[in-house]
Design a protein around this motif. Structure first.
Motif, short mmCIF file in Angstrom:
data_model
loop_
_atom_site.label_atom_id
_atom_site.label_comp_id
_atom_site.label_asym_id
_atom_site.label_seq_id
_atom_site.Cartn_x
_atom_site.Cartn_y
_atom_site.Cartn_z
N CYS A 32 -29.31 -29.50 -55.58
CA CYS A 32 -30.25 -30.10 -56.52
C CYS A 32 -30.69 -31.47 -56.00
CB CYS A 32 -29.56 -30.26 -57.88
SG CYS A 32 -30.62 -31.05 -59.11
N HIS B 68 -31.44 -33.97 -57.63
CA HIS B 68 -30.94 -35.04 -58.49
C HIS B 68 -29.62 -35.60 -57.96
CE1 HIS B 68 -29.25 -36.46 -62.58
NE2 HIS B 68 -29.96 -37.42 -62.04
N GLN B 69 -28.59 -34.77 -57.88
CA GLN B 69 -27.29 -35.26 -57.43
C GLN B 69 -26.67 -34.39 -56.35
OE1 GLN B 69 -24.89 -35.89 -60.97
NE2 GLN B 69 -25.91 -37.84 -61.39
N VAL C 131 -25.75 -31.24 -56.26
CA VAL C 131 -24.83 -30.14 -56.58
C VAL C 131 -25.54 -28.79 -56.38
CG1 VAL C 131 -23.60 -31.55 -58.26
CG2 VAL C 131 -25.44 -30.04 -59.05
N CYS D 229 -31.07 -26.10 -62.55
CA CYS D 229 -29.78 -26.65 -62.11
C CYS D 229 -28.81 -26.63 -63.29
CB CYS D 229 -29.98 -28.08 -61.61
SG CYS D 229 -28.40 -28.91 -61.22
N ARG E 14 -26.18 -28.42 -63.76
CA ARG E 14 -25.53 -29.70 -64.12
C ARG E 14 -26.27 -30.41 -65.25
NH1 ARG E 14 -22.26 -33.25 -61.13
NH2 ARG E 14 -21.02 -31.38 -60.83
N HIS E 15 -27.55 -30.74 -65.05
CA HIS E 15 -28.29 -31.48 -66.08
C HIS E 15 -29.56 -30.77 -66.51
CE1 HIS E 15 -26.22 -34.72 -63.64
NE2 HIS E 15 -25.65 -34.82 -64.82
N GLY E 16 -29.75 -29.55 -66.04
CA GLY E 16 -30.83 -28.72 -66.57
C GLY E 16 -32.20 -28.91 -65.95
N SER E 17 -32.32 -29.56 -64.81
CA SER E 17 -33.64 -29.64 -64.17
C SER E 17 -34.15 -28.23 -63.92
CB SER E 17 -33.57 -30.40 -62.85
OG SER E 17 -33.48 -31.78 -63.07
N PRO F 16 -34.19 -34.51 -64.97
CA PRO F 16 -33.99 -35.85 -64.41
C PRO F 16 -34.55 -36.06 -63.01
CG PRO F 16 -31.90 -34.66 -64.61
CD PRO F 16 -32.94 -33.84 -65.30
S1 FES Z 1 -27.55 -32.58 -60.62
FE1 FES Z 1 -29.14 -31.12 -60.95
S2 FES Z 1 -30.20 -31.89 -62.66
FE2 FES Z 1 -28.64 -33.35 -62.28
#
Ligand code: FES
Length: 146
Positions: A60, A62-63, A65, A83, A85-88, A101
């Motif tokens: 991802c 974002h971070q 993962v 994703c 983790r945070h739903g992107s 995010p």
């Molecule tokens: S790690 Fe994928 S949306 Fe935050």
């Protein structure tokens, strides 16, 4: 001595076409060179409803993962690539994050082609020896609901 700037394109067969259903996705845990050694090169290959293939590094923007972190699935309840983790959410066909995010960021796209019934990736350098790490059971085939 002259050296051609063109090098032959190398294709790596990843799986057979039938192994990923239309509208489905599958993670593959590959390896890439890292100095004298190797490091994980995790990808996801997804198909749209028409059966076209799209390949991305499974990270991802974002971070970093795996997109299928947590549930092990790549799609949300609407069938969008997302994703865990945070739903992107991402456009399946170009890898752009369309909400979440990291909106506006992009998954790292990998060249993919079907060659004599095999799904192949290209434009990458892989280590084809045994990997130095174990598989994770979240790296399984997933099919969106519906
Ligand atoms: S790690 Fe994928 S949306 Fe935050």
């Amino acid at each position: 001595m002259s050296v051609s700037a063109e090098s032959p394109r190398e294709y790596f067969a990843i799986c057979e076409v039938e192994e990923i259903p239309r509208g489905g996705a599958r993670a593959f845990d590959l390896a890439e060179p890292d100095g004298e050694g190797q490091k994980p090169f995790r990808i996801v290959i997804a198909r749209n409803a028409r059966g076209d293939h799209f390949a991305y590094r499974n990270a991802c923007p974002h971070q970093g993962v795996w997109l299928n972190v947590g549930s092990g699935t790549f799609f949300d309840e609407t069938g969008a690539l997302r994703c865990g983790r945070h739903g992107s959410r991402f456009d399946l066909e170009n890898g752009t994050c369309v909400s979440g995010p990291c909106e506006g960021a992009h998954l790292q796209k990998i060249g993919v082609a079907v060659v004599t019934g095999d799904v192949c990736i290209h434009g990458v350098t892989l280590v084809e020896d045994d990997r130095a790490w174990d598989d994770d059971d979240t790296m399984d085939i997933t099919v969106p609901p519906g």
